[in-house]
Design an enzyme around this catalytic site. Structure first.
Site, PDB file in Angstrom:
ATOM      1  N   LYS A  99       0.851  -1.205   0.000  1.00 16.40           N
ATOM      2  CA  LYS A  99       0.000   0.000   0.000  1.00 16.40           C
ATOM      3  C   LYS A  99       0.882   1.249   0.000  1.00 16.40           C
ATOM      4  O   LYS A  99       2.099   1.143  -0.134  1.00 16.40           O
ATOM      5  CB  LYS A  99      -0.954  -0.028   1.187  1.00 16.40           C
ATOM      6  CG  LYS A  99      -0.290  -0.236   2.509  1.00 16.40           C
ATOM      7  CD  LYS A  99      -1.331  -0.352   3.598  1.00 16.40           C
ATOM      8  CE  LYS A  99      -0.603  -0.275   4.928  1.00 16.40           C
ATOM      9  NZ  LYS A  99      -1.237  -0.739   6.055  1.00 16.40           N
TER      10      LYS A  99
ATOM     11  N   ASP B 151       5.174  -7.257 -10.716  1.00 19.46           N
ATOM     12  CA  ASP B 151       5.123  -6.264 -11.790  1.00 19.46           C
ATOM     13  C   ASP B 151       4.767  -4.863 -11.303  1.00 19.46           C
ATOM     14  O   ASP B 151       5.377  -3.875 -11.719  1.00 19.46           O
ATOM     15  CB  ASP B 151       4.214  -6.726 -12.947  1.00 19.46           C
ATOM     16  CG  ASP B 151       2.778  -6.944 -12.518  1.00 19.46           C
ATOM     17  OD1 ASP B 151       2.534  -7.030 -11.289  1.00 19.46           O
ATOM     18  OD2 ASP B 151       1.903  -7.032 -13.398  1.00 19.46           O
TER      19      ASP B 151
ATOM     20  N   ASP C 194       1.473 -15.064  -8.805  1.00 17.99           N
ATOM     21  CA  ASP C 194       0.699 -14.958 -10.057  1.00 17.99           C
ATOM     22  C   ASP C 194       1.543 -15.369 -11.274  1.00 17.99           C
ATOM     23  O   ASP C 194       0.999 -15.643 -12.341  1.00 17.99           O
ATOM     24  CB  ASP C 194       0.208 -13.515 -10.268  1.00 17.99           C
ATOM     25  CG  ASP C 194      -0.558 -12.985  -9.076  1.00 17.99           C
ATOM     26  OD1 ASP C 194      -1.034 -13.802  -8.274  1.00 17.99           O
ATOM     27  OD2 ASP C 194      -0.677 -11.747  -8.926  1.00 17.99           O
TER      28      ASP C 194
ATOM     29  N   ARG D 237      -4.750 -12.609  -9.600  1.00 17.46           N
ATOM     30  CA  ARG D 237      -5.148 -11.290 -10.114  1.00 17.46           C
ATOM     31  C   ARG D 237      -5.708 -11.468 -11.520  1.00 17.46           C
ATOM     32  O   ARG D 237      -6.663 -12.218 -11.674  1.00 17.46           O
ATOM     33  CB  ARG D 237      -3.965 -10.313 -10.089  1.00 17.46           C
ATOM     34  CG  ARG D 237      -4.395  -8.885  -9.797  1.00 17.46           C
ATOM     35  CD  ARG D 237      -3.223  -7.944  -9.749  1.00 17.46           C
ATOM     36  NE  ARG D 237      -2.389  -8.151  -8.604  1.00 17.46           N
ATOM     37  CZ  ARG D 237      -2.510  -7.505  -7.449  1.00 17.46           C
ATOM     38  NH1 ARG D 237      -3.441  -6.597  -7.299  1.00 17.46           N
ATOM     39  NH2 ARG D 237      -1.702  -7.748  -6.448  1.00 17.46           N
TER      40      ARG D 237
ATOM     41  N   GLU E 117      -9.513 -15.906  -9.902  1.00 15.36           N
ATOM     42  CA  GLU E 117     -10.223 -14.708  -9.414  1.00 15.36           C
ATOM     43  C   GLU E 117     -10.366 -13.614 -10.478  1.00 15.36           C
ATOM     44  O   GLU E 117     -11.205 -12.733 -10.346  1.00 15.36           O
ATOM     45  CB  GLU E 117      -9.518 -14.136  -8.193  1.00 15.36           C
ATOM     46  CG  GLU E 117      -8.106 -13.634  -8.493  1.00 15.36           C
ATOM     47  CD  GLU E 117      -7.397 -13.039  -7.283  1.00 15.36           C
ATOM     48  OE1 GLU E 117      -8.013 -12.922  -6.216  1.00 15.36           O
ATOM     49  OE2 GLU E 117      -6.212 -12.687  -7.428  1.00 15.36           O
TER      50      GLU E 117
HETATM   51  O1  F6P Z   1      -0.331 -10.437  -6.641  1.00 13.23           O
HETATM   52  C1  F6P Z   1      -0.408 -11.404  -5.654  1.00 13.23           C
HETATM   53  C2  F6P Z   1      -1.798 -11.513  -5.086  1.00 13.23           C
HETATM   54  O2  F6P Z   1      -1.804 -12.513  -4.106  1.00 13.23           O
HETATM   55  C3  F6P Z   1      -2.885 -11.751  -6.130  1.00 13.23           C
HETATM   56  O3  F6P Z   1      -2.949 -13.079  -6.538  1.00 13.23           O
HETATM   57  C4  F6P Z   1      -4.092 -11.277  -5.378  1.00 13.23           C
HETATM   58  O4  F6P Z   1      -5.106 -10.829  -6.249  1.00 13.23           O
HETATM   59  C5  F6P Z   1      -3.573 -10.113  -4.584  1.00 13.23           C
HETATM   60  O5  F6P Z   1      -2.172 -10.307  -4.458  1.00 13.23           O
HETATM   61  C6  F6P Z   1      -4.170  -9.969  -3.228  1.00 13.23           C
HETATM   62  O6  F6P Z   1      -3.664  -8.813  -2.671  1.00 13.23           O
HETATM   63  P1  F6P Z   1      -3.931  -8.392  -1.176  1.00 13.23           P
HETATM   64  O7  F6P Z   1      -3.068  -9.232  -0.292  1.00 13.23           O
HETATM   65  O8  F6P Z   1      -3.526  -6.961  -1.156  1.00 13.23           O
HETATM   66  O9  F6P Z   1      -5.371  -8.647  -0.898  1.00 13.23           O
END
Ligand code: F6P
Length: 382
Positions: free
Chosen positions: A91, A121, A146, A190, A246
């Protein structure tokens, strides 16, 4: 060879293998007589350094290492641990000018010769921008469950996540079979389907839905799923496993936090419809229970598999080698069976364009070998 001051940070979502990269960087740098500094919580650490919360020497990893006390003193455990001992934030807004300025100030305070950035990325894109502004010497190490960083076949964390999902599918098979249930398993990734596809094949899924092939839950797709389930039922199988990534959108092409639940509901409604209006064979499926499970952050934890430890270690060592040679603005990658390096600039260009277009920077190839493998097994992919 001059002693160097090397920084290392982990940024973005954590994944298994981050600590193995840190360990490899610290170990191989120590052998060269260099100092390695661990920047806490990604670029956030530089903000705190600029504000005086941390003094550079406190962040030295090469002195204290991570040795355990007592009879286990000296045990080299870091590569076995998940998460990141440095912390990894996803964040904050390092791209905002005032924040960026503080980060650059913190970097100056550290007086580093190079910074090793372990990121996915999104993080690489942001940190590359900061590095350009501050003239940082960076080397990047790709990590993400990912597996969507361009130019590398493997990112740290991916194989362990595949194993976690595969094991979950294996475990769910028995409860599905005992209760004659269809279980929908929602998998992270993601907007990339690598994790769902690999684990779906390894875990014996009957249907795998990934955004690269089935971007949304269209009526045709739901119909196709119902036919696949009916085919299984007629062959004598009274349960089924469905994997959905997802990144697949709902029937209105909207993102849903629980897309697995949307799919379960849509299949239920469509089988009822088909049962009442067309074909009594579908009535058998309506007799089956359908449930959805979301694996969530379990996919990012767990002990890193040996393959991830090896990859992380080889990447860490290669990153140090690049620092030694002064090959900055490069990312370590796995290609053609070995660790190599690639210039960051063209990769960042691809990532930026893809982010702007809202598409994945390194998607599953819909015609690729893995997809063909799944289709050859009779797995329905839409
Ligand atoms: O990019 C890694 C990941 O685990 C994705 O697969 C998923 O959508 C996202 O991060 C979740 O992020 P957060 O932990 O911020 O909810």
């Amino acid at each position: 060879m001059d002693a160097k001051r090397v920084g290392i940070l982990t940024s973005g979502g954590d994944c298994p293998g981050l600590n193995a990269v840190i360990r490899a960087v610290v170990k191989s740098s120590s052998l060269k007589g260099w100092d390695v500094f661990g920047i806490p919580y990604g670029t956030d650490g530089f903000i705190e350094i600029a504000r005086g919360k941390y003094q550079p020497d406190e962040l030295l990893l090469t002195k204290h290492g991570y040795a355990l006390p007592g009879m286990l003193k000296g045990l080299d455990v870091l590569q076995f641990l998940s998460g990141s001992v440095l912390g990894s934030l996803s964040k904050g807004h390092p791209e905002e000018p005032a924040i960026a300025e503080t980060i650059l100030k913190g970097y100056e305070v550290m007086n580093l010769d190079a910074l090793i950035v372990v990121g996915g990325d999104g993080s690489l894109d942001i940190i590359y921008g900061l590095a350009e502004k501050g003239n940082w010497n960076i080397v990047a190490v790709p990590k993400t469950i990912d597996n969507d960083v361009p130019f590398t076949e493997w990112a740290v964390g991916f194989t362990t996540a595949v194993e976690i999902v595969t094991q979950a599918l294996y475990d769910l098979t028995f409860t599905a079979a005992s209760h004659e249930r269809i279980i929908v398993v929602q998998v992270m990734g993601r907007d990339a389907g690598h994790l769902a596809l690999h684990a779906g094949i390894a875990g014996g899924a009957d249907i795998i839905l990934i955004p690269e092939i089935t971007p949304a839950l269209t009526p045709e797709l739901i119909n196709g799923c119902c036919h696949q389930l009916m085919k299984l039922r007629s062959s004598g199988r009274h349960f089924a496993l469905i994997v959905i990534s997802e990144g697949v959108k709902d029937s209105h092409h909207q993102s849903q936090k629980y897309i697995g639940d949307c799919l379960a509901e849509a299949i239920l409604q469509q089988t009822e419809h088909l049962c009442q209006n067309h074909d009594p064979d579908f009535c058998d499926i309506t007799a089956l229970d359908i449930r959805a499970t979301t694996l969530g952050h379990l996919q990012r934890s767990g002990t890193p598999l040996s393959l991830d430890r090896l990859l992380a270690t080889a990447y860490g060592v290669k990153a140090v080698e690049l620092v030694e040679k002064g090959e900055f603005d490069h990312v370590v990658v796995w290609r053609e069976g070995q660790v190599q390096s690639a210039p960051l600039k063209p990769i960042i260009k691809i990532i930026k364009k893809c982010h702007a277009d809202g598409v994945c920077a390194f998607p599953v190839d819909p015609e690729g070998f893995m997809v063909q493998t799944a289709r050859s097994l009779g797995i329905y992919l839409g």
